[in-house]
Design a protein around this motif. Sequence first.
Motif, PDB file in Angstrom:
ATOM      1  N   ALA A 143      57.285  55.785 124.154  1.00  0.00           N
ATOM      2  CA  ALA A 143      58.057  54.732 123.495  1.00  0.00           C
ATOM      3  C   ALA A 143      58.432  53.698 124.547  1.00  0.00           C
ATOM      4  O   ALA A 143      58.653  54.043 125.715  1.00  0.00           O
ATOM      5  N   VAL A 144      58.476  52.436 124.150  1.00  0.00           N
ATOM      6  CA  VAL A 144      58.802  51.356 125.090  1.00  0.00           C
ATOM      7  C   VAL A 144      59.871  50.450 124.474  1.00  0.00           C
ATOM      8  O   VAL A 144      59.627  49.271 124.225  1.00  0.00           O
ATOM      9  N   PRO A 145      61.057  51.002 124.197  1.00  0.00           N
ATOM     10  CA  PRO A 145      62.104  50.157 123.625  1.00  0.00           C
ATOM     11  C   PRO A 145      62.462  49.026 124.583  1.00  0.00           C
ATOM     12  O   PRO A 145      62.425  49.217 125.805  1.00  0.00           O
ATOM     13  N   PRO A 146      62.723  47.828 124.058  1.00  0.00           N
ATOM     14  CA  PRO A 146      62.946  47.469 122.651  1.00  0.00           C
ATOM     15  C   PRO A 146      61.689  47.068 121.880  1.00  0.00           C
ATOM     16  O   PRO A 146      61.808  46.559 120.769  1.00  0.00           O
TER      17      PRO A 146
ATOM     18  N   LYS B 261      55.289  59.654 135.171  1.00  0.00           N
ATOM     19  CA  LYS B 261      56.638  59.075 135.186  1.00  0.00           C
ATOM     20  C   LYS B 261      56.721  57.914 136.167  1.00  0.00           C
ATOM     21  O   LYS B 261      57.350  56.887 135.887  1.00  0.00           O
ATOM     22  N   ARG B 262      56.089  58.074 137.320  1.00  0.00           N
ATOM     23  CA  ARG B 262      56.107  56.987 138.308  1.00  0.00           C
ATOM     24  C   ARG B 262      55.282  55.797 137.835  1.00  0.00           C
ATOM     25  O   ARG B 262      55.634  54.644 138.092  1.00  0.00           O
TER      26      ARG B 262
ATOM     27  N   LEU C  48      55.014  50.231 134.971  1.00  0.00           N
ATOM     28  CA  LEU C  48      54.931  49.432 133.748  1.00  0.00           C
ATOM     29  C   LEU C  48      56.216  48.634 133.549  1.00  0.00           C
ATOM     30  O   LEU C  48      56.177  47.451 133.183  1.00  0.00           O
ATOM     31  N   ARG C  49      57.354  49.273 133.804  1.00  0.00           N
ATOM     32  CA  ARG C  49      58.633  48.569 133.675  1.00  0.00           C
ATOM     33  C   ARG C  49      58.721  47.416 134.671  1.00  0.00           C
ATOM     34  O   ARG C  49      59.180  46.321 134.331  1.00  0.00           O
ATOM     35  N   GLU C  50      58.241  47.649 135.921  1.00  0.00           N
ATOM     36  CA  GLU C  50      58.264  46.588 136.931  1.00  0.00           C
ATOM     37  C   GLU C  50      57.329  45.443 136.560  1.00  0.00           C
ATOM     38  O   GLU C  50      57.634  44.273 136.815  1.00  0.00           O
ATOM     39  N   THR C  51      56.181  45.770 135.955  1.00  0.00           N
ATOM     40  CA  THR C  51      55.236  44.735 135.560  1.00  0.00           C
ATOM     41  C   THR C  51      55.827  43.816 134.501  1.00  0.00           C
ATOM     42  O   THR C  51      55.574  42.607 134.488  1.00  0.00           O
ATOM     43  N   LEU C  52      56.642  44.385 133.614  1.00  0.00           N
ATOM     44  CA  LEU C  52      57.193  43.621 132.494  1.00  0.00           C
ATOM     45  C   LEU C  52      58.600  43.094 132.740  1.00  0.00           C
ATOM     46  O   LEU C  52      59.146  42.403 131.878  1.00  0.00           O
ATOM     47  N   GLU C  53      59.197  43.392 133.905  1.00  0.00           N
ATOM     48  CA  GLU C  53      60.618  43.101 134.074  1.00  0.00           C
ATOM     49  C   GLU C  53      60.943  41.611 134.015  1.00  0.00           C
ATOM     50  O   GLU C  53      62.060  41.236 133.636  1.00  0.00           O
TER      51      GLU C  53
ATOM     52  N   GLU D 102      59.623  55.754 127.842  1.00  0.00           N
ATOM     53  CA  GLU D 102      60.008  57.163 127.750  1.00  0.00           C
ATOM     54  C   GLU D 102      58.830  57.977 127.227  1.00  0.00           C
ATOM     55  O   GLU D 102      58.168  57.577 126.271  1.00  0.00           O
ATOM     56  N   ILE D 103      58.579  59.122 127.855  1.00  0.00           N
ATOM     57  CA  ILE D 103      57.512  60.013 127.394  1.00  0.00           C
ATOM     58  C   ILE D 103      57.995  60.758 126.153  1.00  0.00           C
ATOM     59  O   ILE D 103      59.025  61.427 126.181  1.00  0.00           O
ATOM     60  N   GLU D 104      57.250  60.634 125.063  1.00  0.00           N
ATOM     61  CA  GLU D 104      57.598  61.332 123.829  1.00  0.00           C
ATOM     62  C   GLU D 104      56.670  62.511 123.551  1.00  0.00           C
ATOM     63  O   GLU D 104      57.062  63.465 122.885  1.00  0.00           O
ATOM     64  N   GLN D 105      55.444  62.423 124.036  1.00  0.00           N
ATOM     65  CA  GLN D 105      54.478  63.499 123.801  1.00  0.00           C
ATOM     66  C   GLN D 105      53.545  63.577 124.999  1.00  0.00           C
ATOM     67  O   GLN D 105      53.035  62.557 125.472  1.00  0.00           O
TER      68      GLN D 105
END
Length: 327
Positions: free
Chosen positions: A88-91, A139-140, A145-150, A158-161
Motif C-alpha cells: 500500500a502507498v498511502p495517500p 523494506k529498504r 521509493l519514498r525518497e524518489t517521490l518525496e 507498507e508491505i501488505e502481502q
Amino acid sequence: MKDKDMNYKDAAAGPAVELYDFRRPDTISKEHERILGIFAGNFARYMVGTLSTQLRGMTRIGVESVREMEYQQFMHELPAHSLMVVCAVPPLDGKILFTLDPHISLALVDQLLGGPGEADGPARELTEIEMVLLRQVVKRLLLNLRETLENIIKVEPEIEQFEANTAYVQLVSSTVQVVSVLFKISLSKNSGHFRMVLPYQVMKTLLPLLQEHFWLRSKSSSSDRVKSSPEMRRLAANIPVEISVQLGAAEIALSDLLNLAAGDYIVLKSGRHDELPIYVAGRKYLWGRLGRCGEAYAVAVTRWDDTLAEESAAQAAAATAANDGAG
C-alpha cells in the motif's frame, strides 16, 4: 457498383488502418510512458546505492521497459516461484506490486550471507529464512521509493502481502490494465529482473503529479539543479569502488613463457621508485609510489592522471564552442 468493379488497389494505397481492441483500451499515452520511465530511472538510482551498500559490492540496476498490459497477461509472463510483494502507498489509491525473479532472489540471499552471489541451481520456492532476509531488502527498497517521490507526494509504503507463490496474490482483476516497469539487476555473479506493477487505480492519481513535477523541473534553471549535487554526493558516498594498482609490466618470448616454472623471476620494466598507475573501476585515474603502512603494503598517491585533465579541457572547450554557436 458491383464488388468486382471496386478498385481495391487504390484503397490499399491509403493509410494503414489500425484495429482498436475495445477489451484492451490504452489508458496511458506515449508521453505518460516517457514520464514513468524517468520516474523509474530515478528509483533505480536510489536502489543502486542501497543494494551496493547492503551487499558490499557493485550493483547495477537499469530500466529495460515500461509496458502496458492486462494483469492476466503480466501474471502469465511471470516466472514460477517469483517473490511477490503487495504494498500500500498511502495517500495514493490502490496498491503496487513488486516481483523478484527466483534466481536473483537466491543470488541476493547468497551475497547477503557472505557468498559470491551465485544461484546456479534450478528455481525453487524460498525458505522461511530466505524470506526474512529478502523482506529486509524490500523494506529498504520501499524507503527508496519514498525518497524518489518525496518532492512529488509524501507516501508511506507498507508491505501488505509477502509471498513466494504467485498463486496466492491477486492484485486486481484479470482484465484490469496495469503498467509493468521491468528493471534489470546485475550483481557480481548473477543478474535477473525486478518488476514494479502499477494498476490503473494508482496511475490515475500518480501520473498527473509526475507530469506536473517533471514539467516544472524542465523549466528550472541549471543553478537549481546544481543545488541537488550535495544530496547526490551523500547518496553515493557509501558505494564501494574497486581500486587496483599495476606494479609493472614485462615482455617475454613465447618460448620463455612456456618454460616458466616455480621459482623463476620475471623482471618488470618499472623500477623500485617509479610511479605506478592506480585504476578506479578499471580506468586509470591516479599515480602513486609503493610503500608500507604498518605491516601492510600501501601506495602513496602522487598525482592525478594527465588524461583526465586533457578530457576535462576538451569537454570545456566543446561546451564553450556550443554556447558560442548558440549565441
